[in-house]
Design an enzyme around this catalytic site. Structure first.
Site, PDB file in Angstrom:
ATOM      1  N   GLY A 171       0.831  -1.196   0.000  1.00  0.00           N
ATOM      2  CA  GLY A 171       0.000   0.000   0.000  1.00  0.00           C
ATOM      3  C   GLY A 171       0.863   1.242   0.000  1.00  0.00           C
ATOM      4  N   GLY A 172       0.272   2.315   0.487  1.00  0.00           N
ATOM      5  CA  GLY A 172       0.991   3.592   0.536  1.00  0.00           C
ATOM      6  C   GLY A 172       2.270   3.497   1.341  1.00  0.00           C
ATOM      7  N   GLY A 404      24.626  12.976 -28.775  1.00  0.00           N
ATOM      8  CA  GLY A 404      24.033  13.485 -27.534  1.00  0.00           C
ATOM      9  C   GLY A 404      24.468  12.661 -26.335  1.00  0.00           C
ATOM     10  N   ALA A 405      24.720  11.379 -26.561  1.00  0.00           N
ATOM     11  CA  ALA A 405      25.118  10.521 -25.437  1.00  0.00           C
ATOM     12  C   ALA A 405      26.513  10.909 -24.949  1.00  0.00           C
ATOM     13  CB  ALA A 405      25.070   9.063 -25.845  1.00  0.00           C
TER      14      ALA A 405
HETATM   15  C1  HXC Z   1      -4.059  -3.997  11.918  1.00  0.00           C
HETATM   16  C2  HXC Z   1      -2.955  -5.857  11.236  1.00  0.00           C
HETATM   17  C3  HXC Z   1      -2.678  -5.258   9.992  1.00  0.00           C
HETATM   18  C4  HXC Z   1      -3.166  -3.956   9.764  1.00  0.00           C
HETATM   19  C5  HXC Z   1      -1.813  -7.206   9.999  1.00  0.00           C
HETATM   20  N1  HXC Z   1      -2.386  -7.052  11.173  1.00  0.00           N
HETATM   21  N2  HXC Z   1      -1.983  -6.122   9.237  1.00  0.00           N
HETATM   22  N3  HXC Z   1      -3.633  -5.224  12.188  1.00  0.00           N
HETATM   23  N4  HXC Z   1      -3.848  -3.355  10.758  1.00  0.00           N
HETATM   24  N5  HXC Z   1      -2.931  -3.318   8.626  1.00  0.00           N
HETATM   25  C6  HXC Z   1      -2.444  -8.005  12.278  1.00  0.00           C
HETATM   26  C7  HXC Z   1      -3.312  -9.199  11.977  1.00  0.00           C
HETATM   27  O1  HXC Z   1      -4.647  -8.897  12.282  1.00  0.00           O
HETATM   28  C8  HXC Z   1      -2.720 -10.217  12.925  1.00  0.00           C
HETATM   29  O2  HXC Z   1      -3.169  -9.934  14.209  1.00  0.00           O
HETATM   30  C9  HXC Z   1      -1.245  -9.888  12.903  1.00  0.00           C
HETATM   31  O3  HXC Z   1      -1.145  -8.554  12.434  1.00  0.00           O
HETATM   32  C10 HXC Z   1      -0.438 -10.761  11.971  1.00  0.00           C
HETATM   33  O4  HXC Z   1      -1.088 -10.780  10.704  1.00  0.00           O
HETATM   34  P1  HXC Z   1      -1.416 -12.130   9.932  1.00  0.00           P
HETATM   35  O5  HXC Z   1      -2.420 -11.800   8.912  1.00  0.00           O
HETATM   36  O6  HXC Z   1      -1.743 -13.203  10.918  1.00  0.00           O
HETATM   37  O7  HXC Z   1      -0.005 -12.454   9.288  1.00  0.00           O
HETATM   38  P2  HXC Z   1       0.307 -13.051   7.863  1.00  0.00           P
HETATM   39  O8  HXC Z   1      -0.564 -14.227   7.590  1.00  0.00           O
HETATM   40  O9  HXC Z   1       1.782 -13.237   7.831  1.00  0.00           O
HETATM   41  O10 HXC Z   1      -0.100 -11.924   6.810  1.00  0.00           O
HETATM   42  C11 HXC Z   1       0.577 -10.668   6.784  1.00  0.00           C
HETATM   43  C12 HXC Z   1      -0.156  -9.669   5.873  1.00  0.00           C
HETATM   44  C13 HXC Z   1      -1.639  -9.613   6.261  1.00  0.00           C
HETATM   45  C14 HXC Z   1       0.024 -10.117   4.416  1.00  0.00           C
HETATM   46  C15 HXC Z   1       0.532  -8.332   6.032  1.00  0.00           C
HETATM   47  O11 HXC Z   1      -1.721  -9.402   7.674  1.00  0.00           O
HETATM   48  C16 HXC Z   1      -2.377  -8.527   5.585  1.00  0.00           C
HETATM   49  O12 HXC Z   1      -2.754  -8.661   4.438  1.00  0.00           O
HETATM   50  N6  HXC Z   1      -2.674  -7.461   6.356  1.00  0.00           N
HETATM   51  C17 HXC Z   1      -3.483  -6.389   5.876  1.00  0.00           C
HETATM   52  C18 HXC Z   1      -2.701  -5.562   4.881  1.00  0.00           C
HETATM   53  C19 HXC Z   1      -3.462  -4.330   4.532  1.00  0.00           C
HETATM   54  O13 HXC Z   1      -4.447  -4.374   3.775  1.00  0.00           O
HETATM   55  N7  HXC Z   1      -3.072  -3.215   5.167  1.00  0.00           N
HETATM   56  C20 HXC Z   1      -3.652  -1.940   4.972  1.00  0.00           C
HETATM   57  C21 HXC Z   1      -3.022  -1.422   3.712  1.00  0.00           C
HETATM   58  S1  HXC Z   1      -3.520   0.169   3.368  1.00  0.00           S
HETATM   59  P3  HXC Z   1      -3.552 -11.073  15.257  1.00  0.00           P
HETATM   60  O14 HXC Z   1      -3.854 -10.315  16.495  1.00  0.00           O
HETATM   61  O15 HXC Z   1      -4.691 -11.796  14.669  1.00  0.00           O
HETATM   62  O16 HXC Z   1      -2.337 -11.915  15.336  1.00  0.00           O
HETATM   63  C22 HXC Z   1      -2.256   1.033   3.805  1.00  0.00           C
HETATM   64  C23 HXC Z   1      -2.426   2.389   3.447  1.00  0.00           C
HETATM   65  C24 HXC Z   1      -1.217   3.162   3.807  1.00  0.00           C
HETATM   66  O17 HXC Z   1      -1.307   0.597   4.334  1.00  0.00           O
HETATM   67  C25 HXC Z   1      -1.387   4.467   3.175  1.00  0.00           C
HETATM   68  C26 HXC Z   1      -0.282   5.342   3.516  1.00  0.00           C
HETATM   69  C27 HXC Z   1      -0.408   6.569   2.699  1.00  0.00           C
END
Ligand code: HXC
Length: 514
Positions: A171-172, A404-405
């Site tokens: 993501g971002g 040019g290069a």
């Molecule tokens: C809150 C999160 C989290 C998130 C993971 N966790 N990502 N909690 N916010 N963004 C938590 C899970 O709930 C879990 O908690 C623990 O972290 C471990 O994650 P798992 O899913 O069990 O691990 P894994 O299977 O290894 O997968 C990792 C992952 C997946 C691929 C990163 O967690 C995932 O897809 N997360 C969401 C990614 C996402 O969509 N993020 C937002 C992106 S938008 P528990 O307590 O159950 O162990 C963004 C915008 C930024 O980032 C913009 C900036 C400008």
């Protein structure tokens, strides 16, 4: 409570916090072949040099089950320490705590370290391993990212910023690394703006996370990544080595290492570049023989390999090297090569690293795809970056330097401080064959034996213009040297130019073509 009880309580809390997300999650991290956030910090820094800040930080979120939820250190380890005895500030995201997700307090901890980097003139390192914006904190987490991005820009060009990608960086979130100077990605880490499932939903394309955001994609195809590491330990080793070439900030020179007493001529340099302009060779052999102990740290080795960039030293002084690579597409300059080199030139200039340019270039890449892709504006970045650079600039024309290069590879007119050439150099508007076909078209047509007349004219053109002597006579070239003497020449010139000071007109900033 007595003081002893208070100290006991402090130690109990500290020990609990130091375990991050707990032993089970630490074991999971180890099982996946990764170090924990804290282990990464302790391995990266000199032994016992880490001073942590913010261990007791706590999130303030009470939504979506967050009330009372323990998140040690709010999912990021931050502090200061030293690398090879030099101060750095860093943040290391802890995947065992809420997936290293970025909330308000997490980002505040990172930002505090960035600001201390700025105040102390020390490099900033962010070790990324995070699920991205903490979903429960909503807009506060986005705002936190915004502050990190803003501070990345404030630090840019003032202190070196290095991003290690050791886990997810999606993501971002990927934009913070993109705003830093160097990105080091491990083989198992993934970087992308939108993941495979979103891509499938929006465009219908099917792609795995590895194909999309693995290091092969983000280095070889997109050019986002600068170094690919086998694992966490390798990423850390790359980071330490990289820093050894860099100053701590833009007001300092890079560390000076010991110099050799005498540089002897290196006769092998007389043989590497074939005189025949059609034969290729690996320019990295030339570079290895020019830099101290053959120690060359190549940057983006798998992206746009038709140009080679990287850091080395000459008599203990760091230099940035930009070299055409004749073994890939004859070393032609295309869009990606121009982007790659221009960014590196600007990095070196920002951090007082002199530039050594090795030229063997047939020109800019012709083609509809290149024109539609904007080779004009991308190629112009090279002209811009070299012209704007005020560090010592030394150019060695080894063989071809056409059109040019030739200009874009830091000629005298872009304010190179020295342009030297080898006797094999051909400095011309274009290759002799192309030139003759344009200016003697009618004469060749009329000739009794067109083929041999063309060959005669090519030889005449090459003898007249495609040598370094014409350029040297007009001061476009300062000297023509035996290749074997290149290392000695460069070391002397860098010594002479060390005190170079150049002042440019005041302005907010120029407008590099993008
Ligand atoms: C809150 C999160 C989290 C998130 C993971 N966790 N990502 N909690 N916010 N963004 C938590 C899970 O709930 C879990 O908690 C623990 O972290 C471990 O994650 P798992 O899913 O069990 O691990 P894994 O299977 O290894 O997968 C990792 C992952 C997946 C691929 C990163 O967690 C995932 O897809 N997360 C969401 C990614 C996402 O969509 N993020 C937002 C992106 S938008 P528990 O307590 O159950 O162990 C963004 C915008 C930024 O980032 C913009 C900036 C400008």
């Amino acid at each position: 409570m007595t003081i002893d009880q208070k100290i006991q309580e402090l130690n109990r809390q500290r020990d609990e916090l130091l375990l991050g997300g707990g032993q089970e999650r630490i074991d999971r991290q180890h099982g996946a072949g990764s170090l924990t956030a804290r282990e990464r910090v302790n391995t990266l820094l000199d032994q016992d040099s880490f001073q942590e800040s913010g261990l007791f930080a706590r999130h303030r979120c009470s939504l979506f089950g967050m009330a009372g939820k323990k998140m040690p250190g709010d999912g990021v380890v931050t502090g200061a320490g030293s690398i090879d005895g030099r101060l750095v500030h860093l943040a290391s995201q802890d995947f065992t705590v809420g997936g290293g997700s970025v909330g308000e307090v997490h980002s505040e901890k990172i930002v505090q370290m960035m600001q201390t980097s700025l105040k102390t003139g020390s490099p900033f390192i962010l070790i990324n391993d995070s699920g991205g914006a903490r979903i429960q904190e909503g807009i506060d987490s986005l705002s936190g990212y915004g502050k990190v991005f803003y501070n990345n820009v404030m630090l840019s060009g003032v202190v070196p910023q290095i991003s290690l990608i050791c886990g997810p960086c999606a993501g971002g979130a990927a934009y913070s690394p993109a705003l830093t100077d160097f990105i080091i990605q491990t083989r198992t880490a993934r970087m992308f703006i939108t993941g495979p499932s979103v891509i499938k939903a929006v465009t219908g394309e099917e792609v795995s996370a590895e194909e999309l955001g693995g290091p092969a994609a983000q280095m070889n195809i997109s050019g986002v990544v600068h170094f690919v590491a086998e694992d966490d330990l390798d990423a850390i080793a790359i980071c330490r080595r990289l820093l050894s070439f860099l100053p701590s900030n833009n007001m300092e020179d890079p560390p000076l290492l010991e110099a050799e007493e005498v540089i002897l001529p290196d006769k092998r340099l007389n043989e590497i570049v074939p005189v025949d302009p059609k034969q290729s060779y690996d320019v990295r052999e030339v570079i290895a023989r020019i830099v101290d102990r053959g120690d060359f740290m190549e940057v983006q080795d798998m992206f746009a390999p038709n140009i080679v960039i990287g850091l080395g030293r000459l008599q203990g002084r760091s230099v940035g090297i930009v070299a055409n690579q004749p073994s890939v597409m004859a070393g032609v300059l295309d869009i990606n090569a121009s982007d790659k080199a221009a960014r590196f030139i600007r990095f070196c200039n920002a951090f007082n690293i002199p530039l050594v340019t090795l030229v063997d270039v047939p020109g800019f890449m012709p083609g509809v795809e290149q024109e539609y892709g904007g080779i004009i504006r991308h190629g112009a970045k090279m002209l811009f970056a070299y012209s704007a650079a005020t560090v010592p600039k030394i150019t060695v024309v080894m063989r071809k330097a056409y059109g040019g290069a030739y200009l874009a590879m830091c000629c005298k007119d872009l304010d190179a401080d020295r342009v030297i050439s080898w006797p094999t150099a051909e400095i011309a508007v274009m290759g002799a064959e192309g030139a003759v076909d344009v200016i003697f078209r009618n004469e060749i047509k009329k000739a009794e034996d067109a083929v041999s007349r063309r060959q005669e004219l090519i030889a005449e053109y090459r003898d007249t213009f495609s040598t370094p002597y014409v350029s040297a006579s007009r001061l476009h070239v300062d000297d023509i040297i035996e290749p074997a003497d290149t290392r000695r020449y460069l070391a002397m010139a860098l010594d002479i130019l060390h005190s170079k000071r150049e002042f440019r007109p005041q302005k907010k900033h120029g407008l590099i073509p993008l």
